[in-house]
Design an enzyme around this catalytic site. Structure first.
Site, PDB file in Angstrom:
ATOM      1  N   GLU A 175       1.502  -1.505   8.219  1.00  0.00           N
ATOM      2  CA  GLU A 175       0.690  -0.397   8.723  1.00  0.00           C
ATOM      3  C   GLU A 175       0.667  -0.241  10.250  1.00  0.00           C
ATOM      4  OE1 GLU A 175      -1.547   1.982   7.130  1.00  0.00           O
ATOM      5  OE2 GLU A 175      -1.517   2.629   9.194  1.00  0.00           O
ATOM      6  N   GLN A 187       0.783  -1.242   0.000  1.00  0.00           N
ATOM      7  CA  GLN A 187       0.000   0.000   0.000  1.00  0.00           C
ATOM      8  C   GLN A 187       0.819   1.299   0.000  1.00  0.00           C
ATOM      9  OE1 GLN A 187      -3.487   2.258   2.588  1.00  0.00           O
ATOM     10  NE2 GLN A 187      -3.177   0.145   3.002  1.00  0.00           N
ATOM     11  N   GLY A 195      -7.610  20.084  19.878  1.00  0.00           N
ATOM     12  CA  GLY A 195      -6.989  21.387  19.633  1.00  0.00           C
ATOM     13  C   GLY A 195      -7.490  22.509  20.517  1.00  0.00           C
ATOM     14  N   GLY A 196      -7.887  22.200  21.731  1.00  0.00           N
ATOM     15  CA  GLY A 196      -8.334  23.281  22.609  1.00  0.00           C
ATOM     16  C   GLY A 196      -9.819  23.564  22.498  1.00  0.00           C
ATOM     17  N   ASP A 223       0.642   3.543   6.009  1.00  0.00           N
ATOM     18  CA  ASP A 223       0.827   3.212   4.592  1.00  0.00           C
ATOM     19  C   ASP A 223       0.543   4.384   3.653  1.00  0.00           C
ATOM     20  OD1 ASP A 223       1.681   0.630   4.920  1.00  0.00           O
ATOM     21  OD2 ASP A 223      -0.304  -0.238   4.805  1.00  0.00           O
TER      22      ASP A 223
END
Ligand code: CAO
Length: 416
Positions: free
Chosen positions: A140, A17, A248-249, A169
């Protein structure tokens, strides 16, 4: 209309892949991608998880569209001669063999440079050159564990968890494609090729950047206020798994909608964003929270986050995930239904944009694939079926100057 990468010839010595995802992208944008495969068997994914007898598996067809297939046994002298000619005439060679395989075949980077100083050689390996694990073969999930994704994914009371997204991958393949295009730009200025390498560990880590951010904040503060462990539970000295917390906050969570008891995907992701607090209160009918000092600031809400989520889930209990999003979008609240692969496959918008594409295949019939996620104003990306094993062998050999008679000999010697 000519496509941007037309005229770029790529030897696609990739399999499974990570490498194929990279070269498929370059083929979509016009490069001539010649997939070199072992005669008789080809890329192992042609056979993996087949659902139609004697037809290439979807694992192969969905990662190898728009390419040509050349069978070549590069362990025979004839095979090596063909590859040598191909290297002299190509711009890029992409490979993702196990460590040392190309050297053992007789095509080290030094040898490739001798044959073609303009060659860009692009490699995927599990770990970078010189890394203490550089000898390891990697798939993977191994990369997701080594790159920091698994230790930070899942719930705090469960084991490390890998993502369904191919962070090891396809993500590494996308990084490699950027590296190749960068090297092609450089070659345009200097005329020289170079080696481009991406390790799967590094590519996963690049997507886990915010978790390294969190490790440093944890080292400094001893807690992470946006994680569900705060403020009621303790932290150790490593970034914990945060379940479905917003990274993210902006606090957020996967929330139950109508029918969740029997449908495992009757959920939405709901972000309790600071600026949207007032509309959230209005949407869920809790206007009294808007000016209540116990709720009106993000800091005041922090220790009540899960009570607020329970309240929102109460509001969601008589709405499907689609109905809920249709209401919440009017309030500018960032949210989305948790979509299943079936819903994605049937999504009209994704079909219209060319992100989900139906491809005809001579043996498989029609199948769905993911088209170009990058959209261009001056190029329509046509997704063509993947090649059958060796479909273009004679065509490529004759382009390399082999006579029909020599091609027959190569077939008889099983070199192609
Ligand atoms: N003709 C003759 N021999 C060929 C050939 C061809 N056309 N193509 C490949 N081979 C040979 C190689 O020369 C190699 O031979 P030796 O080991 O004897 O030198 C052999 O095939 C095996 O190659 P490999 O090590 O790449 O294959 P594997 O199945 O043992 O390992 C994988 C697979 C993916 C673990 C390994 O290739 C790898 O670690 N790659 C780098 C990381 C990577 O890309 N992983 C992602 C894969 S997607 O999950």
């Amino acid at each position: 209309m000519s496509r941007p990468l037309e005229g770029i010839k790529i030897i696609d010595f990739t399999h499974v892949q990570a490498g194929p995802a990279c070269t498929q992208l370059l083929a979509w944008y016009g490069a001539d991608v010649i997939k070199v495969e072992r005669p008789g068997s080809g890329d192992v994914t042609r056979n993996q998880l087949r659902h139609v007898k004697d037809a290439d598996a979807l694992y192969f067809t969905m990662l190898n569209s728009n390419k040509r297939s050349l069978t070549l046994d590069t362990k025979t002298q004839d095979g090596k001669d063909v590859l040598t000619k191909l290297i002299k005439e190509s711009d890029v060679l992409v490979e993702n063999f196990g460590p040392g395989a190309l050297d053992r075949m007789g095509f080290s980077w030094e040898r490739i440079q001798e044959l073609n100083p303009g060659m860009i050689m692009a490699s995927v390996k599990g770990f970078s050159d010189g890394h203490h694990y550089e000898d390891l073969k990697v798939y993977e999930n191994v990369a997701q564990c080594a790159g920091g994704a698994a230790s930070t994914t899942g719930f705090w009371d469960g084991p490390p968890t890998v993502s369904g997204a191919a962070l090891g991958d396809s993500n590494t393949g996308m990084h490699l494609a950027i590296g190749i295009l960068t090297a092609l730009m450089q070659k345009g200025k200097t005329g020289k090729g170079q080696k481009v390498a991406v390790s799967m560990q590094d590519a996963v880590l690049n997507l886990c950047r915010v978790k390294l951010r969190d490790q440093q904040r944890l080292d400094a503060l001893g807690y992470l206020e946006e994680y569900p462990q705060y403020p009621h539970h303790s932290f150790s000295d490593v970034v914990p798994r945060g379940g479905n917390a917003g990274g993210g906050g902006q606090p957020g969570w996967v929330m139950k909608c109508h029918g969740w008891e029997h449908d495992p995907n009757a959920y939405i992701y709901f972000t309790i964003q600071g600026h949207a607090w007032e509309p959230i209160c209005r949407a869920i009918g809790r206007e009294e929270w808007i000016n209540d000092p116990a709720y009106m600031t993000a800091a005041a809400r922090q220790d009540k986050l899960f009570d607020i989520i329970t309240e929102i889930e109460g509001w969601l209990s008589d709405k499907t995930k689609f109905e809920a999003v249709d209401i919440l979008r009017k309030y500018d609240i960032p949210c989305a239904p948790v979509l299943t692969m079936k819903e994605i496959a049937e999504d009209e918008s994704l079909r219209k944009s060319g992100t989900i594409v139906e491809v005809p295949h001579p043996k498989l019939g029609k199948y769905l694939t993911v088209g170009s996620p990058i959209k261009f104003s001056d190029m329509k990306v046509d997704i063509k079926p993947s090649p059958l094993l060796g479909e273009h062998t004679d065509e490529v050999l004759s382009e390399l100057g082999y006579s029909a008679e020599k091609i027959k000999e190569l077939h008889a010697a099983k070199a192609v």
